[in-house]
Design a protein around this motif. Structure first.
Motif, PDB file in Angstrom:
ATOM      1  N   GLN A 381       6.256  29.920  -8.812  1.00 18.69           N
ATOM      2  CA  GLN A 381       7.169  29.076  -9.575  1.00 18.69           C
ATOM      3  C   GLN A 381       6.920  29.155 -11.080  1.00 18.69           C
ATOM      4  O   GLN A 381       7.692  28.608 -11.860  1.00 18.69           O
ATOM      5  CB  GLN A 381       7.030  27.616  -9.111  1.00 18.69           C
ATOM      6  N   HIS A 382       5.841  29.830 -11.460  1.00 14.56           N
ATOM      7  CA  HIS A 382       5.488  29.952 -12.881  1.00 14.56           C
ATOM      8  C   HIS A 382       5.764  31.358 -13.411  1.00 14.56           C
ATOM      9  O   HIS A 382       5.187  31.770 -14.415  1.00 14.56           O
ATOM     10  CB  HIS A 382       4.002  29.610 -13.086  1.00 14.56           C
ATOM     11  N   GLN A 383       6.641  32.081 -12.747  1.00 13.81           N
ATOM     12  CA  GLN A 383       6.993  33.443 -13.165  1.00 13.81           C
ATOM     13  C   GLN A 383       8.502  33.557 -13.351  1.00 13.81           C
ATOM     14  O   GLN A 383       9.270  32.893 -12.655  1.00 13.81           O
ATOM     15  CB  GLN A 383       6.549  34.465 -12.117  1.00 13.81           C
ATOM     16  N   ALA A 384       8.889  34.417 -14.288  1.00 16.00           N
ATOM     17  CA  ALA A 384      10.316  34.672 -14.493  1.00 16.00           C
ATOM     18  C   ALA A 384      10.507  36.102 -14.967  1.00 16.00           C
ATOM     19  O   ALA A 384       9.787  36.570 -15.861  1.00 16.00           O
ATOM     20  CB  ALA A 384      10.898  33.699 -15.515  1.00 16.00           C
ATOM     21  N   VAL A 385      11.454  36.806 -14.345  1.00 14.27           N
ATOM     22  CA  VAL A 385      11.854  38.139 -14.781  1.00 14.27           C
ATOM     23  C   VAL A 385      13.282  38.012 -15.300  1.00 14.27           C
ATOM     24  O   VAL A 385      14.197  37.684 -14.536  1.00 14.27           O
ATOM     25  CB  VAL A 385      11.783  39.162 -13.632  1.00 14.27           C
ATOM     26  N   LEU A 386      13.471  38.241 -16.592  1.00 11.62           N
ATOM     27  CA  LEU A 386      14.775  38.046 -17.224  1.00 11.62           C
ATOM     28  C   LEU A 386      15.431  39.384 -17.504  1.00 11.62           C
ATOM     29  O   LEU A 386      14.835  40.268 -18.123  1.00 11.62           O
ATOM     30  CB  LEU A 386      14.610  37.239 -18.507  1.00 11.62           C
ATOM     31  N   LYS A 387      16.672  39.516 -17.056  1.00  9.99           N
ATOM     32  CA  LYS A 387      17.395  40.775 -17.156  1.00  9.99           C
ATOM     33  C   LYS A 387      17.941  41.017 -18.564  1.00  9.99           C
ATOM     34  O   LYS A 387      18.239  40.086 -19.297  1.00  9.99           O
ATOM     35  CB  LYS A 387      18.554  40.790 -16.153  1.00  9.99           C
ATOM     36  N   ASN A 388      18.064  42.282 -18.873  1.00 10.15           N
ATOM     37  CA  ASN A 388      18.716  42.728 -20.109  1.00 10.15           C
ATOM     38  C   ASN A 388      18.071  42.128 -21.360  1.00 10.15           C
ATOM     39  O   ASN A 388      18.745  41.779 -22.330  1.00 10.15           O
ATOM     40  CB  ASN A 388      20.197  42.370 -20.081  1.00 10.15           C
ATOM     41  N   TRP A 407       9.617  24.651 -18.538  1.00  6.76           N
ATOM     42  CA  TRP A 407       8.225  24.690 -18.084  1.00  6.76           C
ATOM     43  C   TRP A 407       7.354  23.680 -18.832  1.00  6.76           C
ATOM     44  O   TRP A 407       6.480  23.041 -18.242  1.00  6.76           O
ATOM     45  CB  TRP A 407       7.648  26.093 -18.273  1.00  6.76           C
ATOM     46  N   LEU A 408       7.559  23.567 -20.138  1.00  9.09           N
ATOM     47  CA  LEU A 408       6.713  22.689 -20.941  1.00  9.09           C
ATOM     48  C   LEU A 408       7.119  21.229 -20.865  1.00  9.09           C
ATOM     49  O   LEU A 408       6.349  20.357 -21.271  1.00  9.09           O
ATOM     50  CB  LEU A 408       6.730  23.144 -22.408  1.00  9.09           C
ATOM     51  N   THR A 409       8.314  20.972 -20.370  1.00  6.54           N
ATOM     52  CA  THR A 409       8.774  19.575 -20.303  1.00  6.54           C
ATOM     53  C   THR A 409       7.949  18.835 -19.273  1.00  6.54           C
ATOM     54  O   THR A 409       8.241  18.724 -18.167  1.00  6.54           O
ATOM     55  CB  THR A 409      10.269  19.518 -19.944  1.00  6.54           C
TER      56      THR A 409
END
Length: 409
Positions: A381-388, A407-409
């Protein structure tokens, strides 16, 4: 203990950036002359025209010529230093303007270890920036403490990457640090450091700087860190360094967000393309992109993601060595998050393995490694792969901003 808040102006007094450039050019003339002379000697050593094969310098008339060139270069550097200092006083352009600072940051990324060893005025020394101004230790005690009290001790620390500085968080009219601090009610601090030094050196200095920050704060701190690229490795190195120094500031760190951090190295560094791509984007540094074989200690560390002083370094920076790093897991205290950019429209296997965000693969940015011991275990839940989104767009993407904010909120 070294002073993490030492400044160029304090250390070097009236020496200017122009003087620093002069020193750099002078050193270049001297050393290039040595290289040419050595090459001249080696070409002719078979015939024994200019000297014996074991000699480093040629003899006879050519030797006197090269000696004269070296002497002239040193004399030139010494003679022009004084007028440059006087000239600097009448220059109307802001010496710490964005363009000059961007140039210095790029030069430090390429030659920072060399500039530091020569005590060149262009060498950047680590410091925090608040409201656009560098902070001394005294500034930490006075200026920043009031701001921190107003935000209930919540601090947002922004850590830049290779060849960059604190101003370059502002891109396309957006600044992650400013927007996050305003929305989340935090005090934004921006770190500036010499990205050409070993990552472990910068990690040690950051550890000392954060230790002073926590000690001088009049109330407990809650520190959140957003680190881009190399900055993430410096952050991990700083936390690792506390184990030896017995600093307590890590207890104040609550969350760390890594943006395109090459946790397991950047494949492009192995071919020199890292420099070619990063430097070629800036008009002041484009000429340096031709010097592909010029690498600082900081850049060499990016090959495998070295963060400790015990990680193996090749004798020759162009040699390829196996990944023999110590196994350093994610820190146990703070929550750790990772964002990987994917330059393609979809995170296909080809993009993941070969492209990623253009400089860092998705696997490296998310801490994945073929050796399970080296794998950094980010919570799914602490990972993100953002396209383009490419490596530099991580600094300005509104999508990246929204992910960090949530995430920081």
């Amino acid at each position: 203990m070294s002073d993490p808040f030492r400044f160029d102006q304090a250390k070097l007094k009236d020496k200017s950036d122009l003087q620093g450039i002069n020193y750099l050019v002078t050193d270049a003339i001297v050393n290039i002359t040595k290289i040419v002379e050595s090459l001249h000697h080696r070409i002719n050593r078979v015939s024994g025209v200019f000297g014996h094969p074991s000699q480093e310098h040629t003899s006879g008339i050519p030797g006197k010529v090269y000696k004269g060139v070296r002497g002239l270069a040193k004399l030139f550097g010494s003679a022009i230093d004084t007028p440059l200092a006087a000239l600097n006083k009448v220059i109307k352009n802001e010496p710490n303007g964005p363009s000059i600072r961007a140039l210095r940051a790029a030069l430090n990324g390429i030659l920072g270890d060399y500039l530091e060893s020569r005590q060149n005025p262009l060498a950047i020394h680590m410091h925090f920036n608040f409201a656009g101004q560098p902070l001394s230790e005294e500034g930490i005690k006075k200026t920043i403490d009031q701001a921190i009290r107003e935000t209930d001790g919540k601090v947002l620390l922004m850590v830049h990457g290779l060849c960059m500085n604190d101003l370059q968080w502002s891109r396309d009219g957006h600044n992650h640090g400013e927007h996050l601090a305003e929305v989340l009610g935090m005090t934004p601090l921006y770190l500036t450091y010499n990205s050409g030094q070993h990552i472990s050196q910068n990690g040690q200095q950051l550890s000392e700087a954060l230790d002073l920050l926590v000690k001088h704060a009049s109330s407990p701190l809650s520190i959140h860190i957003v680190a881009h690229s190399m900055g993430g490795l410096v952050t991990r190195s700083a936390i690792h360094a506390t184990q030896k120094a017995e600093h307590n500031w890590t207890n104040s760190v609550k969350k760390i967000v890594f943006l395109g951090t090459p946790h397991h190295g950047a494949p492009l560094e192995k071919t020199g393309n890292w420099l070619n791509i990063v430097l070629g984007k800036h008009p002041y540094t484009a000429p340096f992109s031709r010097l592909i074989q010029l690498r600082s200690n900081g850049i060499t560390d990016l090959r495998h993601g070295n963060i400790t002083d015990k990680d193996e370094q090749p004798r020759n920076p162009f040699d390829f060595v196996r990944d023999n790093r110590q196994v350093i897991p994610l820190p146990k205290g703070p929550e750790c998050y990772a964002i990987a950019g994917c330059a393609g429209t979809s995170p296909s296997l080809h993009n993941i393995e070969l492209i990623g965000d253009g400089l860092v693969t998705v696997d490296s940015a998310l801490g994945r490694h073929e050796n399970r011991e080296h794998t950094l275990r980010f919570d799914p839940q602490h990972q993100a792969v953002l396209k383009n989104i490419n490596h530099m767009q991580l600094l300005s993407s509104k999508e990246v901003y929204r992910v960090i904010r949530d995430w920081l909120t």
